[in-house]
Design a protein around this motif. Structure first.
Motif, PDB file in Angstrom:
ATOM      1  N   TYR B  28      50.744  47.189  49.358  1.00  0.00           N
ATOM      2  CA  TYR B  28      49.530  46.397  49.569  1.00  0.00           C
ATOM      3  C   TYR B  28      49.271  46.074  51.021  1.00  0.00           C
ATOM      4  CZ  TYR B  28      48.461  45.264  44.696  1.00  0.00           C
ATOM      5  OH  TYR B  28      48.086  45.343  43.377  1.00  0.00           O
ATOM      6  N   TYR B  39      50.287  38.378  51.236  1.00  0.00           N
ATOM      7  CA  TYR B  39      50.330  38.672  49.812  1.00  0.00           C
ATOM      8  C   TYR B  39      50.099  37.407  48.970  1.00  0.00           C
ATOM      9  CZ  TYR B  39      52.308  40.760  45.562  1.00  0.00           C
ATOM     10  OH  TYR B  39      52.506  41.234  44.302  1.00  0.00           O
ATOM     11  N   THR B  40      50.783  36.337  49.328  1.00  0.00           N
ATOM     12  CA  THR B  40      50.645  35.080  48.589  1.00  0.00           C
ATOM     13  C   THR B  40      49.232  34.518  48.730  1.00  0.00           C
ATOM     14  OG1 THR B  40      52.952  34.666  49.141  1.00  0.00           O
ATOM     15  CG2 THR B  40      51.734  32.842  48.171  1.00  0.00           C
ATOM     16  N   TYR B  42      46.607  36.273  49.162  1.00  0.00           N
ATOM     17  CA  TYR B  42      45.780  37.143  48.307  1.00  0.00           C
ATOM     18  C   TYR B  42      45.849  36.688  46.854  1.00  0.00           C
ATOM     19  CZ  TYR B  42      44.458  41.563  45.927  1.00  0.00           C
ATOM     20  OH  TYR B  42      43.898  42.519  45.118  1.00  0.00           O
ATOM     21  N   LEU B  43      47.033  36.344  46.373  1.00  0.00           N
ATOM     22  CA  LEU B  43      47.176  35.853  44.992  1.00  0.00           C
ATOM     23  C   LEU B  43      46.365  34.579  44.777  1.00  0.00           C
ATOM     24  CD1 LEU B  43      50.989  36.411  44.266  1.00  0.00           C
ATOM     25  CD2 LEU B  43      49.059  37.883  43.646  1.00  0.00           C
ATOM     26  N   LEU B  46      42.779  35.498  44.513  1.00  0.00           N
ATOM     27  CA  LEU B  46      42.481  36.108  43.209  1.00  0.00           C
ATOM     28  C   LEU B  46      42.157  35.035  42.173  1.00  0.00           C
ATOM     29  CD1 LEU B  46      45.169  38.957  42.911  1.00  0.00           C
ATOM     30  CD2 LEU B  46      42.700  39.258  43.116  1.00  0.00           C
ATOM     31  N   VAL B  47      42.952  33.965  42.160  1.00  0.00           N
ATOM     32  CA  VAL B  47      42.705  32.872  41.218  1.00  0.00           C
ATOM     33  C   VAL B  47      41.349  32.240  41.497  1.00  0.00           C
ATOM     34  CG1 VAL B  47      43.481  30.607  40.409  1.00  0.00           C
ATOM     35  CG2 VAL B  47      45.162  32.383  40.935  1.00  0.00           C
ATOM     36  N   TRP B  49      38.769  33.466  43.056  1.00  0.00           N
ATOM     37  CA  TRP B  49      37.630  34.350  42.796  1.00  0.00           C
ATOM     38  C   TRP B  49      37.256  34.358  41.318  1.00  0.00           C
ATOM     39  CZ3 TRP B  49      40.308  38.329  46.428  1.00  0.00           C
ATOM     40  CH2 TRP B  49      39.894  38.102  47.752  1.00  0.00           C
ATOM     41  N   GLU B  50      38.213  33.985  40.462  1.00  0.00           N
ATOM     42  CA  GLU B  50      37.894  33.906  39.034  1.00  0.00           C
ATOM     43  C   GLU B  50      37.278  32.561  38.665  1.00  0.00           C
ATOM     44  OE1 GLU B  50      40.609  35.420  35.945  1.00  0.00           O
ATOM     45  OE2 GLU B  50      41.800  36.263  37.582  1.00  0.00           O
ATOM     46  N   LEU B  63      49.956  30.742  39.047  1.00  0.00           N
ATOM     47  CA  LEU B  63      50.805  31.600  39.890  1.00  0.00           C
ATOM     48  C   LEU B  63      52.295  31.335  39.716  1.00  0.00           C
ATOM     49  CD1 LEU B  63      48.719  31.410  43.210  1.00  0.00           C
ATOM     50  CD2 LEU B  63      48.762  33.272  41.551  1.00  0.00           C
ATOM     51  N   ALA B 110      37.544  42.720  48.914  1.00  0.00           N
ATOM     52  CA  ALA B 110      38.808  42.751  48.163  1.00  0.00           C
ATOM     53  C   ALA B 110      38.681  43.543  46.877  1.00  0.00           C
ATOM     54  CB  ALA B 110      39.260  41.326  47.865  1.00  0.00           C
ATOM     55  N   ALA B 111      37.488  43.605  46.324  1.00  0.00           N
ATOM     56  CA  ALA B 111      37.281  44.296  45.043  1.00  0.00           C
ATOM     57  C   ALA B 111      37.651  45.772  45.125  1.00  0.00           C
ATOM     58  CB  ALA B 111      35.839  44.129  44.594  1.00  0.00           C
ATOM     59  N   GLU B 112      37.715  46.307  46.353  1.00  0.00           N
ATOM     60  CA  GLU B 112      38.092  47.716  46.530  1.00  0.00           C
ATOM     61  C   GLU B 112      39.594  47.935  46.411  1.00  0.00           C
ATOM     62  OE1 GLU B 112      35.664  49.840  46.878  1.00  0.00           O
ATOM     63  OE2 GLU B 112      34.133  48.244  47.029  1.00  0.00           O
ATOM     64  N   PRO B 114      42.205  46.980  44.249  1.00  0.00           N
ATOM     65  CA  PRO B 114      42.940  47.478  43.069  1.00  0.00           C
ATOM     66  C   PRO B 114      42.804  48.989  42.862  1.00  0.00           C
ATOM     67  CG  PRO B 114      41.838  45.429  42.548  1.00  0.00           C
ATOM     68  CD  PRO B 114      41.356  45.827  43.907  1.00  0.00           C
TER      69      PRO B 114
END
Lengths: 148, 148
Positions: B28, B39-40, B42-43, B46-47, B49-50, B63, B110-112, B114
């Motif tokens: 990543y 990385y953290t 980013y996690l 992710l939360v 963004w939902e 998490l 970021a959507a790119e 995954p």
DNA sequence: CGCAATTAAATTGTGTAAAATTAAATTGAG
DNA sequence: CTCAATTTAATTTTACACAATTTAATTGCG
């Protein structure tokens, strides 16, 4: 997968692996506390119990860690008198890491851990073996991807 | 497995998952560097963004991390103006974490990630799904083992 | 041979993890 | 209602990871 689905936390392979790794670490912690070892220190000891002695470089190759991580770990293990370090006379750049008698003896107690862990995890011997096999294969595939 | 085999590094489930987790993190890293996120971080994003907004507690539940880890992460994300924090007026113990406009916009880039990741990993869509499924199941089993 | 390139460790700086403690707000049993 | 127990975050401390730099030793090309 739809792009909106793909960006969700629980669809990230990285997150499931990251969580699993920490959760398995947590499973070990009570047993490692009895030995007064951290997880990383335990990994270093596992290498040394197989070899008795190796260089910092070899240790790093085994654990995929560099001296930036390992130097302070070895400093602590040496302070606890489980290991000792000396420069390789044949190549003064290298450091030879060895087990003390106390370090060797700790293997007896530690040898109980893998069995206890499988037991505590609730996995059968077969599930355990298959999971180990799958993880190892995936690791190799990702390592491959990282060097391309 | 024989006891002497069982204590070898490469027969430890913990080591394979630990190495795999770090190796995937490494996969990543180049993409996350473009976003200037760890990385953290980013996690956490992710939360958010939902949900757009949640409490520190909810973030931690998602998490499996506590405020000891998350407080400094949020401090940095807030400093970067991706998030902001305010106390919940209904319960002053709680902290509400929300995305700024800049934080919301970052989702587009970021959507790119995954898709790029699956591609780079060399896994097929099916392998990816199966692996995610297996890891998620195992995670639940180990979490169960840890609470017993 | 001589010196530039490489190798091995250690060090420095940043960012997590996790345990333990602290502080403030809220809850709930009596 | 009231105060002890609980909940939520933040802080502190210890120990990794990892990138980047530094230092010292060794190699190998010209």
């Amino acid at each position: 997968m739809e792009k909106d689905e793909a960006i969700k936390l629980n669809n990230q392979l990285c997150f499931s692996i990251y969580s699993l790794s920490r959760e398995i670490n947590k499973l070990y912690r009570p047993f490692l506390e009895e030995l007064n070892l951290t997880y990383t220190q335990y990994l270093v000891m596992l290498v040394l119990w197989e070899k008795d002695s190796c260089t910092m470089k070899e240790l790093g190759d085994s654990l995929f860690l560099d001296s930036g991580t390992l130097s302070p770990v070895l400093k602590r293990l040496t302070k606890r008198a489980l290991t000792y370090r000396k420069r390789d006379p044949d190549d003064e750049r290298r450091v030879l890491i060895s087990l003390t008698e106390e370090g060797k003896q700790l293997k007896e107690t530690a040898a109980e851990i893998p069995g206890k862990l499988i037991n505590k995890s609730g996995l059968s011997e077969e599930e355990f073996s298959k999971t180990l096999f799958d993880f190892t294969n995936l690791l190799q595939q990702i390592q491959q991807a990282n060097t391309e």
